[in-house]
Design an enzyme around this catalytic site. Structure first.
Site, PDB file in Angstrom:
ATOM      1  N   ASP A 111      -8.729  -1.828  -8.118  1.00 24.77           N
ATOM      2  CA  ASP A 111      -8.155  -1.970  -6.949  1.00 24.77           C
ATOM      3  C   ASP A 111      -7.673  -3.519  -6.585  1.00 24.77           C
ATOM      4  O   ASP A 111      -6.562  -3.641  -5.987  1.00 24.77           O
ATOM      5  CB  ASP A 111      -9.062  -1.634  -5.679  1.00 24.77           C
ATOM      6  CG  ASP A 111      -8.382  -1.418  -4.433  1.00 24.77           C
ATOM      7  OD1 ASP A 111      -7.118  -1.176  -4.402  1.00 24.77           O
ATOM      8  OD2 ASP A 111      -8.900  -1.549  -3.347  1.00 24.77           O
ATOM      9  N   HIS A 122       1.551   1.429  -5.964  1.00 28.21           N
ATOM     10  CA  HIS A 122       0.095   0.879  -6.020  1.00 28.21           C
ATOM     11  C   HIS A 122      -0.891   1.857  -6.372  1.00 28.21           C
ATOM     12  O   HIS A 122      -1.598   1.357  -7.137  1.00 28.21           O
ATOM     13  CB  HIS A 122      -0.452   0.329  -4.421  1.00 28.21           C
ATOM     14  CG  HIS A 122      -1.745  -0.458  -4.523  1.00 28.21           C
ATOM     15  ND1 HIS A 122      -2.370  -1.266  -5.100  1.00 28.21           N
ATOM     16  CD2 HIS A 122      -2.700   0.683  -3.703  1.00 28.21           C
ATOM     17  CE1 HIS A 122      -3.714  -1.377  -4.843  1.00 28.21           C
ATOM     18  NE2 HIS A 122      -3.889  -0.411  -4.070  1.00 28.21           N
ATOM     19  N   HIS A 174      -7.296   6.641  -3.080  1.00 26.46           N
ATOM     20  CA  HIS A 174      -7.912   5.670  -2.425  1.00 26.46           C
ATOM     21  C   HIS A 174      -7.315   4.936  -1.193  1.00 26.46           C
ATOM     22  O   HIS A 174      -8.107   4.444  -0.240  1.00 26.46           O
ATOM     23  CB  HIS A 174      -8.362   4.466  -3.412  1.00 26.46           C
ATOM     24  CG  HIS A 174      -7.522   3.627  -3.902  1.00 26.46           C
ATOM     25  ND1 HIS A 174      -6.493   3.784  -4.615  1.00 26.46           N
ATOM     26  CD2 HIS A 174      -7.567   2.171  -3.354  1.00 26.46           C
ATOM     27  CE1 HIS A 174      -5.911   2.742  -4.793  1.00 26.46           C
ATOM     28  NE2 HIS A 174      -6.379   1.695  -4.003  1.00 26.46           N
ATOM     29  N   ASP A 175      -6.115   4.843  -1.193  1.00 23.46           N
ATOM     30  CA  ASP A 175      -5.354   4.269   0.059  1.00 23.46           C
ATOM     31  C   ASP A 175      -4.315   5.238   0.658  1.00 23.46           C
ATOM     32  O   ASP A 175      -3.534   4.858   1.252  1.00 23.46           O
ATOM     33  CB  ASP A 175      -4.469   3.199  -0.567  1.00 23.46           C
ATOM     34  CG  ASP A 175      -5.415   1.755  -0.546  1.00 23.46           C
ATOM     35  OD1 ASP A 175      -6.385   1.808   0.175  1.00 23.46           O
ATOM     36  OD2 ASP A 175      -4.935   0.722  -1.397  1.00 23.46           O
ATOM     37  N   HIS A 232       0.707  -1.173  -0.270  1.00 23.60           N
ATOM     38  CA  HIS A 232       0.001  -0.020   0.146  1.00 23.60           C
ATOM     39  C   HIS A 232       0.786   1.236  -0.055  1.00 23.60           C
ATOM     40  O   HIS A 232       0.892   1.783   1.122  1.00 23.60           O
ATOM     41  CB  HIS A 232      -0.977   0.030   1.014  1.00 23.60           C
ATOM     42  CG  HIS A 232      -2.018  -1.033   1.093  1.00 23.60           C
ATOM     43  ND1 HIS A 232      -1.834  -2.175   1.785  1.00 23.60           N
ATOM     44  CD2 HIS A 232      -3.166  -1.128   0.431  1.00 23.60           C
ATOM     45  CE1 HIS A 232      -3.220  -2.750   1.714  1.00 23.60           C
ATOM     46  NE2 HIS A 232      -3.887  -2.246   0.666  1.00 23.60           N
TER      47      HIS A 232
END
Length: 490
Positions: free
Chosen positions: A374, A228, A264-265, A224
């Protein structure tokens, strides 16, 4: 300060005028930008770097980053990290990731020396980064700053011309951009889709925001991290081009899809939600153990949008709508909601009632596309898919080591003595990836991209099965423990 004036008066600081062409064309000639082009020697560049970074840190304010010096500090840490503002969406303070003792995992003694080298590398890489940002906007460099930089930029530019192809190697691209894959990719995609012109985005603010996002991904995470995020964003770009979806998408849809994929992360701590819950982390309390990480990713992104002022020129109602829809997309990546979205997707396809002229249905398909992006690693070519699989399992194992150290129950898939990479990947593909992508194939009507992805998925699963079979018959997984097939997914 002549250097700072030259920087602020350069092409980086100009706004796009209404009706102005955005993409490089025959109109964009070298003579057009002769007056605004920057040519400076290394000492000037270094001084410029210091000015820019000083200004950036003054804007951001002090960031509470790093690990706590001891476990006692955890009890003194204030839990509620929200920033109360007039807008409806609460933003999360940047850098509020959980207490994790990474010293347990750090095998290098001279960590201070490494930090110094990283700072030096960041400083010296500014030539390449700055040169690349001008190249992406169609400005031909007048002089070569460094032969190696020119070679790298040429390869990176060639890769960007194929950014919509499924065999895009994000690891190579990250090396070619000197670790700036996320910033470079987003600048290129925003440019290519005409989003900078459509939303009248300020290039300096856009760059500031993207740098914030990239830096708030933790490079020490095996999986993560910013690479990524760049990989998911590139996959999202491919899905946005699928004919059945592309013809209905508005600029706002594309803007939200790419931005959600990018962030998103963000600020992911390298551990999962159950870890935060059982360690009673303040984020788990703040979000009442519901989509803890996803809520934090969303609120952190909102905080960075406001801090950078990227959307400050837009009407307040539009900004609030963007923040809300961005949250809806990021929250959809919560893997615990997989069955909820898969069931709705199946129902829509069975009833053939998806109307993409409707904004609500387009938003739902953006959620599905982001979920596919994802977890798309098993659908990549084997060389990249295998690397991602090993990275995510390494992150699982690190969490297991932390749980062992603090005498906590080891989470599923985090015991490196029992949970092997092949077994984890077989379960992941069987229970999460295949069901979702089978429905995605129905939606896209089996396009060439979907056929390629499903082909890779079948081949990769067969290779993991073969590896698992070999380990099973050897009787151990390299650590003296017998392997078992994992009947759950990460």
């Amino acid at each position: 300060m002549p250097i700072l004036n030259r920087f602020l008066n350069s092409e980086l600081g100009r706004r796009w005028k209404a009706g102005e062409e955005l993409l490089p064309s025959s109109v964009w000639t070298l003579s057009t930008y002769q007056q605004g082009a920057l040519t400076m020697e290394l000492p000037e560049l270094i001084q410029l770097v210091k000015l820019v970074w000083k200004s950036k840190h003054n804007l951001q304010g002090p960031k509470k980053r790093g690990i706590f010096e001891n476990e006692d500090a955890l009890s003194n840490y204030q839990g509620d990290a929200r920033v109360r503002e007039q807008a409806r969406v609460l933003s999360e303070r940047r850098g509020s990731f959980p207490f994790i003792d990474f010293r347990l995992l750090n095998t290098t003694a001279n960590s201070g020396e490494i930090g110094t080298k990283k700072k030096l590398k960041r400083l010296l890489s500014f030539q390449r980064y700055f040169h690349a940002s001008r190249l992406l906007r169609g400005i031909v460099p007048q002089t070569s700053l460094h032969l190696l930089d020119e070679d790298y930029l040429g390869q990176a530019g060639h890769m960007l011309s194929k950014v919509g192809t499924w065999n895009f190697d994000i690891f190579l691209f990250d090396r070619l951009t000197n670790g700036n894959s996320l910033v470079t990719l987003l600048c290129h995609l925003f440019n290519g889709h005409g989003l900078i012109h459509h939303f009248q985005l300020d290039m300096v603010k856009l760059h500031r925001f993207l740098v914030m996002v990239q830096e708030d991904y933790h490079s020490q995470n095996p999986y993560h991290n910013a690479v990524h995020a760049a990989d998911v964003t590139q996959a999202m770009q491919c899905y946005l081009k699928e004919p059945r979806l592309a013809r209905y998408l508005t600029p706002l849809d594309i803007f939200l899809g790419l931005l959600a994929a990018t962030a998103h992360d963000v600020d992911h701590p390298g551990v999962n939600q159950p870890f935060l819950v059982k360690t009673k982390h303040h984020l788990a309390s703040l979000y009442q153990n519901v989509s803890v990480l996803e809520n934090h990713h969303w609120r952190s992104t909102v905080g960075m949008l406001r801090e950078s002022g990227l959307l400050s020129h837009l009407p307040v109602e539009m900004t609030q709508e963007i923040e809300q829809q961005l949250g809806s997309l990021i929250l959809a990546t919560d893997i615990s909601r997989q069955n909820e979205f898969l069931s709705s997707f199946k129902t829509h396809l069975d009833n053939d009632d998806l109307s993409l002229e409707d904004a609500e249905h387009r938003h739902f398909m953006l959620q599905i596309a982001l979920k596919c992006a994802d977890i798309s690693n098993p659908c990549r070519v084997w060389e990249m898919s295998k690397q991602w699989s090993e990275r995510v399992c390494e992150e699982f194992y690190r969490q297991g080591d932390l749980e062992t150290k603090f005498e906590l129950e080891i989470s599923p898939l985090c015991n490196q003595h029992m949970d092997t990479v092949p077994a984890i990947q077989i379960g992941f593909m069987t229970y999460l990836v295949e069901p979702l992508f089978d429905e995605w194939r129905r939606f896209t009507d089996n396009t060439p991209l979907t056929e390629a992805m499903m082909s890779h998925l079948r081949k990769n699963k067969a290779r993991w099965r073969a590896l698992h079979h070999n380990q099973h018959h050897r009787g151990d997984d390299g650590s003296g423990q017998r392997s078992e097939v994992v009947e759950s997914a990460p």
